[in-house]
Design an enzyme around this catalytic site. Structure first.
Site: not given
Ligand SMILES: *Cc1c(COP(=O)(O)O)cnc(C)c1O
Length: 461
Positions: A112
């Site tokens: 993220k």
């Molecule tokens: C947010 C997240 C996901 C899922 O991603 P999306 O874009 O919400 O599908 C998977 N793994 C981790 C470690 C995350 O922080």
């Protein structure tokens, strides 16, 4: 570039306005009016350039009219300067024909950061130009919140309030949200689960009086700016494996459908992707939908991959919009049914979705077994989310190389990792003192009014 809402009733906006707004006023999500394409030559030319240069070339058409080239280059340079790896998104080989894209070298050790660091810089430049302030409110299952706080801490034209489900995030995730000392950062522990947090956030956005009063801005994964930032590493990793001359497939540990939707955009732009595989944990609404055509809510069962513990996948609406031939009325009708528990997707729309996406699910036992297998056979210590991806990817290996997105660093989930493979997962030295820092957090009930009151207080209104 102009942006339209998936429900067809909100004003058409520029990139900058769509980004600052987050959720559209008709409850929909913003998507580009048209998808720009890259020719095979454009894609081939990405070979050997820096991550930042690739990011500039891939994203530039989407921000046209909002930022100058010079501004945009500087924004990108600042966004990725704090990453702990020069390649930003390095690719490592796991086994023959199967690669891991390490997306956890940013400041909060999860993918993220790629989007949030960029959004932080974009917000700052856009708000400074307008002389405006905003209140960013986000809901998090763990990683979004820390990434948002890290991206916006200390910026003078922004307050950040993050709602997370009390007791349902890992200790590292919590501490990343509660230990920053900047006065513009507010961590709110909400009684409820992630879906409750997300629902209250939507309520706030639909409460136009409150929305305007506090100048609410959203940076959850529905924010188009975030999806856009994630498109870049699909290009860089595919090119590293020979695109556009060779196809690749991707498996994506999926929760809110933002990351995999970015892969879908890369494909629309012309990147030759064979398969895009949705990998879910035991909270498998997306996998069930792909199998049955019925999108039905079921309660959330907490798992060892908490960032994927959701029952409603917000960004899926963007895929539905395309599946229904960009008919905002059809999407609106389905979303109304969702309030009553779910909806059935038409046969035509399902055909479209199945052409674009494959899917699979990993149970808790399979996830733990994969952490162990990957450690014993390949010497890779995986976080539980990445392990869900690797397990599902294994079920989809084929003639073209498979890239699994490793979405978080194992050190974010040390207990689960230790239990599964007996291995410690230490934090990188730059954040080794996290457990000694003081925490600052406000506990709040799950009702909308209580949350609005706390947010007003925190931002001094
Ligand atoms: C947010 C997240 C996901 C899922 O991603 P999306 O874009 O919400 O599908 C998977 N793994 C981790 C470690 C995350 O922080």
């Amino acid at each position: 570039m102009r942006y339209i809402s998936t429900r067809g009733q909100a004003p058409v906006l520029s990139f900058e306005d769509a980004m600052l707004t987050g959720l559209a006023r008709d409850g929909g999500l913003y998507v580009p009016e048209t998808i720009p394409t890259m020719t095979p030559e454009d894609i081939a030319d990405l070979a050997g350039v820096s991550y930042e240069e690739a990011a500039f070339r891939v994203m530039r058409p989407f921000v046209e009219g909002s930022f100058s080239d010079a501004e945009f280059r500087e924004i990108i340079a600042k966004a990725y300067a704090g990453f702990g790896h020069d390649a930003r998104a390095p690719l490592v080989q796991l086994e023959p024909g199967h690669f891991l894209l390490e997306l956890f070298h940013g400041p909060t050790l999860a993918f993220k950061d790629f989007a949030m660091q960029l959004i932080g810089q974009l917000f700052q430049v856009a708000l400074a130009k307008r002389g405006e302030r905003v209140t960013i409110v986000g809901a998090t299952s763990g990683d979004t919140g820390s990434a948002a706080i890290e991206a916006f801490r200390g910026l003078d034209n922004v307050n950040v309030c993050i709602l997370y489900p009390h007791g349902r995030v890992s200790e590292v995730q919590r501490r990343q949200m509660t230990t920053p000392t900047e006065s513009n950062v507010h961590a709110l522990a909400v009684d409820g689960d992630f879906d409750d947090c997300q629902a209250r956030l939507k309520d706030m956005f639909n409460d136009f009086e409150f929305r305007d009063e506090v100048k609410l801005a959203g940076v959850n994964s529905i924010n188009w700016g975030r999806v856009l930032a994630q498109v870049v590493y699909y290009f860089t990793s595919a090119v590293a494996l020979g695109a556009p001359h060779r196809k690749v497939s991707f498996t994506v540990p999926t929760g809110n459908f933002g990351d995999i939707f970015a892969g879908y955009i890369a494909k629309q732009m012309g990147l030759p992707i064979e398969k895009l595989v949705i990998a879910t944990n035991q909270n498998d609404i997306l996998h069930r939908t792909m199998e049955t055509g019925a999108y039905t809510k079921a309660g959330v069962t907490p798992s060892i991959s908490p960032s994927m513990d959701i029952q409603v996948s917000s960004n899926f609406e963007r895929a539905l919009f395309d599946a229904y031939g960009r008919d905002g009325k059809a999407v609106s009708a389905q979303m109304d049914d969702l309030a009553n528990g779910g909806f059935s997707i038409s046969q035509g729309a399902m055909e479209y979705l199945r052409e674009q996406f494959d899917s699979g699910r990993a149970s808790e036992e399979e996830t733990k077994a994969e952490i162990k297998t990957s450690f014993v056979h390949f010497g890779e210590v995986l976080c539980p989310h990445s392990a869900v991806g690797v397990k599902v990817a294994r079920d989809h290996l084929g003639a073209v190389p498979m890239i699994t997105l490793a979405t978080a660093h194992p050190a974010k989930f040390p207990a689960a990792v230790k239990e599964a493979c007996g291995q410690d997962a230490p934090l990188p030295p730059r954040m080794a003192d996290l457990f000694e820092r003081d925490e600052r957090v406000t506990r709040v009930g799950g009702e909308l009014e209580a949350l609005k009151t706390v947010i007003r207080e925190k931002i001094g209104q």
